[in-house]
Design an enzyme around this catalytic site. Sequence first.
Site, short mmCIF file in Angstrom:
data_model
loop_
_atom_site.label_atom_id
_atom_site.label_comp_id
_atom_site.label_asym_id
_atom_site.label_seq_id
_atom_site.Cartn_x
_atom_site.Cartn_y
_atom_site.Cartn_z
N SER A 22 0.96 -1.05 -0.16
CA SER A 22 -0.09 0.00 -0.06
C SER A 22 0.85 1.24 -0.05
CB SER A 22 -0.76 0.03 1.31
OG SER A 22 -1.77 -1.08 1.20
N HIS B 132 0.67 12.12 0.47
CA HIS B 132 0.27 13.42 0.75
C HIS B 132 1.03 14.39 0.48
CE1 HIS B 132 -3.46 11.59 2.60
NE2 HIS B 132 -2.48 10.95 3.25
N HIS C 191 -2.92 7.27 -4.16
CA HIS C 191 -3.19 6.05 -3.33
C HIS C 191 -3.08 4.84 -4.17
CE1 HIS C 191 -6.08 2.68 -2.12
NE2 HIS C 191 -5.14 2.49 -1.03
N ASN D 259 -2.79 0.40 -3.94
CA ASN D 259 -2.73 -0.90 -3.22
C ASN D 259 -3.05 -1.93 -4.10
OD1 ASN D 259 -4.75 -2.99 -1.67
ND2 ASN D 259 -3.34 -2.25 -0.46
N VAL D 260 -2.05 -2.65 -3.72
CA VAL D 260 -2.04 -4.34 -4.45
C VAL D 260 -2.16 -5.41 -3.94
CG1 VAL D 260 -1.55 -3.77 -7.09
CG2 VAL D 260 0.30 -3.75 -5.35
N HIS E 255 -22.24 9.31 3.37
CA HIS E 255 -23.11 10.29 4.30
C HIS E 255 -22.50 11.59 3.75
CE1 HIS E 255 -18.59 9.88 5.39
NE2 HIS E 255 -18.75 11.05 6.00
N GLY F 23 -6.44 -7.86 13.78
CA GLY F 23 -5.21 -7.92 14.71
C GLY F 23 -3.71 -7.09 14.18
#
Length: 317
Positions: A99, A103, A113, A115-116, A184, A267
């Site tokens: 990941s 910024h 961003h 991610n793989v 939202h 976890g």
Amino acid sequence: MTPPAESPPDSNAVRTFLLSLQDHLCGALEKEDDGTRFREDLWTRPEGGGGRTRTFSGGAVFEKAGVVFSDVTGKALPPSATSGRDALAGRSFRAMGVSAVIHPLNPHVPTAHLNVRFLSVDSALADGRPAWWFGGGFDLTPYYGHESDAIDWHRAAQRACAPSGPDLYPRFKRWCDDYFYLKHRREARGVGGIFFDDFNELGFAESFALTRRVGESFGPAYLAVVGRRKSTPFGERERSFQLRRRGRYVEFNLVYDRGTLFGLQSGGRTESILMSLPPMVAWEYDWKPEPGSPEAHLTEVMLPPRDWAALEAPNRS
């Protein structure tokens, strides 16, 4: 779609690729930021596996950057991974991925961003095939939007998908638009890109090849945008808007992001999971941009989903 019959997936090949991808991304970001060096944190997980987290902050171009490799095992998949797949509940797993979240300091440079990831489970699917999936993608979150940047970004995503079939980019693009959406707020997080999950329909070799192309396309596509925008002048107005918009980024990651939920529910290492959050952020009650302003252009023109790759590129200014 049922994946083609073939030999079991090669987890070691995936691991080797992911480690190399982390190295290449970190090297490219350090070069772009005039040699700022990543701090490396090697860690292990009591239940199994570990990873290496690389971060830096306070750069001349990037205010914060993190590139994390992880390869962890567990005795039971967390709820975020078994939703809709009840037969896999309680199964042991191995999950690995890279990941990256970047910024920038300059508000005219977007946040990006990547991610793989690869997930394998110790049970077989209903038809007897191994249970494994690839997932990932990349997306762009501008503060001051430029149509040319969004077009180039999506065309890079389209090129990464194309060798695996012409239907994948539009499918993954829609998936990204739907996924990176703040329900939202009734608002997209950014201008999107591509996103896919639970993907094994092309068989291991081609699914892995697609994932490699996605990972390898991210750095060049993002750094091309950085190069065009990093020297654009900005002041307190632009900085304040950037901090407000970063609030949307935080809201998405803590409320909706499956990777964040998977890490916390399994976890995982909290510091690495939350490295995606920006270093500074602001919320202001019921703030709205002035009509006709550059800030309004972002929400009114850039954020609503568009077929960016099909648009004619304007002047890249």
